[in-house]
Design a protein around this motif. Structure first.
Motif, PDB file in Angstrom:
ATOM      1  N   SER A   1       1.986 -12.389   1.363  1.00  0.00           N
ATOM      2  CA  SER A   1       1.046 -12.656   2.381  1.00  0.00           C
ATOM      3  C   SER A   1       1.557 -12.344   4.019  1.00  0.00           C
ATOM      4  CB  SER A   1       0.970 -14.017   2.028  1.00  0.00           C
ATOM      5  OG  SER A   1      -0.653 -14.737   1.107  1.00  0.00           O
TER       6      SER A   1
ATOM      7  N   GLN B   1       1.897  -8.659   3.904  1.00  0.00           N
ATOM      8  CA  GLN B   1       0.990  -8.056   4.542  1.00  0.00           C
ATOM      9  C   GLN B   1       0.585  -8.359   5.624  1.00  0.00           C
ATOM     10  OE1 GLN B   1      -1.385  -6.404   2.552  1.00  0.00           O
ATOM     11  NE2 GLN B   1      -1.597  -6.535   4.228  1.00  0.00           N
ATOM     12  N   ALA B   2       0.926  -9.961   6.459  1.00  0.00           N
ATOM     13  CA  ALA B   2       1.119  -9.280   7.867  1.00  0.00           C
ATOM     14  C   ALA B   2       1.489  -8.669   8.403  1.00  0.00           C
ATOM     15  CB  ALA B   2       1.279 -11.077   8.068  1.00  0.00           C
TER      16      ALA B   2
ATOM     17  N   THR C   1       2.484  -5.530   7.811  1.00  0.00           N
ATOM     18  CA  THR C   1       2.147  -4.786   7.045  1.00  0.00           C
ATOM     19  C   THR C   1       0.963  -4.162   7.765  1.00  0.00           C
ATOM     20  OG1 THR C   1       3.027  -4.635   5.634  1.00  0.00           O
ATOM     21  CG2 THR C   1       0.633  -2.938   5.990  1.00  0.00           C
ATOM     22  N   ASP C   2       0.204  -5.933   8.449  1.00  0.00           N
ATOM     23  CA  ASP C   2      -1.242  -5.047   9.253  1.00  0.00           C
ATOM     24  C   ASP C   2      -1.191  -5.139  10.718  1.00  0.00           C
ATOM     25  OD1 ASP C   2      -2.348  -5.905   6.733  1.00  0.00           O
ATOM     26  OD2 ASP C   2      -2.998  -7.840   6.848  1.00  0.00           O
ATOM     27  N   ASP C   3      -0.167  -5.956  10.677  1.00  0.00           N
ATOM     28  CA  ASP C   3       0.171  -6.016  12.614  1.00  0.00           C
ATOM     29  C   ASP C   3       1.081  -4.635  12.823  1.00  0.00           C
ATOM     30  OD1 ASP C   3       2.148  -7.221  14.950  1.00  0.00           O
ATOM     31  OD2 ASP C   3       3.619  -6.592  14.202  1.00  0.00           O
TER      32      ASP C   3
ATOM     33  N   THR D   1       0.578  -1.858  11.157  1.00  0.00           N
ATOM     34  CA  THR D   1      -0.740  -1.009  11.402  1.00  0.00           C
ATOM     35  C   THR D   1      -1.650  -0.710  12.704  1.00  0.00           C
ATOM     36  OG1 THR D   1      -0.989  -1.405   8.961  1.00  0.00           O
ATOM     37  CG2 THR D   1      -2.790  -0.075  10.221  1.00  0.00           C
ATOM     38  N   ALA D   2      -1.117  -2.232  13.484  1.00  0.00           N
ATOM     39  CA  ALA D   2      -2.142  -2.437  14.360  1.00  0.00           C
ATOM     40  C   ALA D   2      -1.758  -1.402  15.009  1.00  0.00           C
ATOM     41  CB  ALA D   2      -3.341  -3.749  14.540  1.00  0.00           C
TER      42      ALA D   2
ATOM     43  N   THR E   1       5.291  -1.029   3.167  1.00  0.00           N
ATOM     44  CA  THR E   1       3.790  -0.728   1.833  1.00  0.00           C
ATOM     45  C   THR E   1       4.727  -0.596   0.085  1.00  0.00           C
ATOM     46  OG1 THR E   1       3.050   0.232   3.454  1.00  0.00           O
ATOM     47  CG2 THR E   1       2.435   1.072   0.738  1.00  0.00           C
TER      48      THR E   1
END
Length: 246
Positions: free
Chosen positions: A139, A142-143, A145-147, A149-150, A41
């Protein structure tokens, strides 16, 4: 305080479940994904700031290029009009001479402005490449971070489900412990860092891990089987079992 030996043993079961709940809460708080997401982040925020700055610079270059191109066009139009007047010959010799001098000046001005346009275009192209690079990096982060977070959410979900199951079991076991004994246990657990009852194992309190001296052991031996005894060192409830070494 007195309580049946079996009730005191169940108190150890409650303590074990409480320890498990503490462990689950600590594990939830200490998931590696938390630090990973925090780091990502931070990187993402920095990259987005850089991207916004680059996009702003690109926009500024665009306006600067448009202005420079308009200046070139105005000079060209002026030169075209002067050339038409010069070619028509419908002017005095002095005016024609002035037109010739102005055309030379306009040509130089046009050349200077075209150099500015090229310089701005090159600068804008460089900034556009920077925008593209930063967009791709944003991008990618962010990908990630999304991973992360999941993965964190999945881990937390599993821990929460286990905690809910342990909590339910704890409620059932605690419900079978006499209220006054449970109340004392809860009070001591709050005072003693989460451990309110400990087993006396091989003459050692498993709460403070200190071996009882001979006087303390004799006092415990002399206590009635249903007496709720306390560790003289840590003051936790000391639960006697067949492995206490008495």
């Amino acid at each position: 305080m007195n309580a049946a030996p079996a009730d005191q043993i169940r108190l150890l079961d409650v303590q074990g479940l409480d320890v498990r709940l503490q462990q689950l809460a600590h594990k939830r708080k200490s998931l590696p994904e938390h630090a990973e997401i925090e780091s990502l982040t931070k990187d993402l925020t920095q990259l987005r700031d850089l991207l916004v700055a680059a996009q702003t610079e690109e926009s500024d270059c665009g306006r600067e290029q448009t202005k420079a191109e308009q200046d070139v066009d105005q000079v060209r139009q002026r030169a075209t009009r002067d050339q038409q007047r010069l070619d028509s010959g419908a002017a005095s010799p002095r005016d024609l001479e002035n037109l010739q001098r102005e055309l030379v000046s306009l040509a130089k001005r046009q050349g200077d402005l075209e150099e500015i346009v090229l310089e701005v275009m090159e600068r804008r192209e460089s900034v556009q490449e920077r925008v593209t690079e930063l967009t791709e990096r944003v991008s990618a982060v962010q990908a990630k971070t999304d991973d992360a977070t999941a993965r964190r959410d999945a881990a937390q979900g599993a821990l929460d489900a286990e905690a809910a199951s342990v909590t339910k079991e704890r409620e059932l076991v605690a419900g079978s412990v006499p209220a006054d004994l449970l109340k004392l246990y809860e009070k001591l657990r709050e005072q003693q860092g989460g451990v309110g009852a400990a087993r006396l194992y091989q003459r050692k309190c498993e709460g403070c891990h200190i071996e009882l001296n001979i006087t303390e052991l004799n006092d415990v031996r002399a206590a009635a089987r249903d007496a709720v005894v306390r560790c003289e060192n840590c003051r936790r409830i000391l639960v006697r079992t067949s492995e206490s070494g008495l």
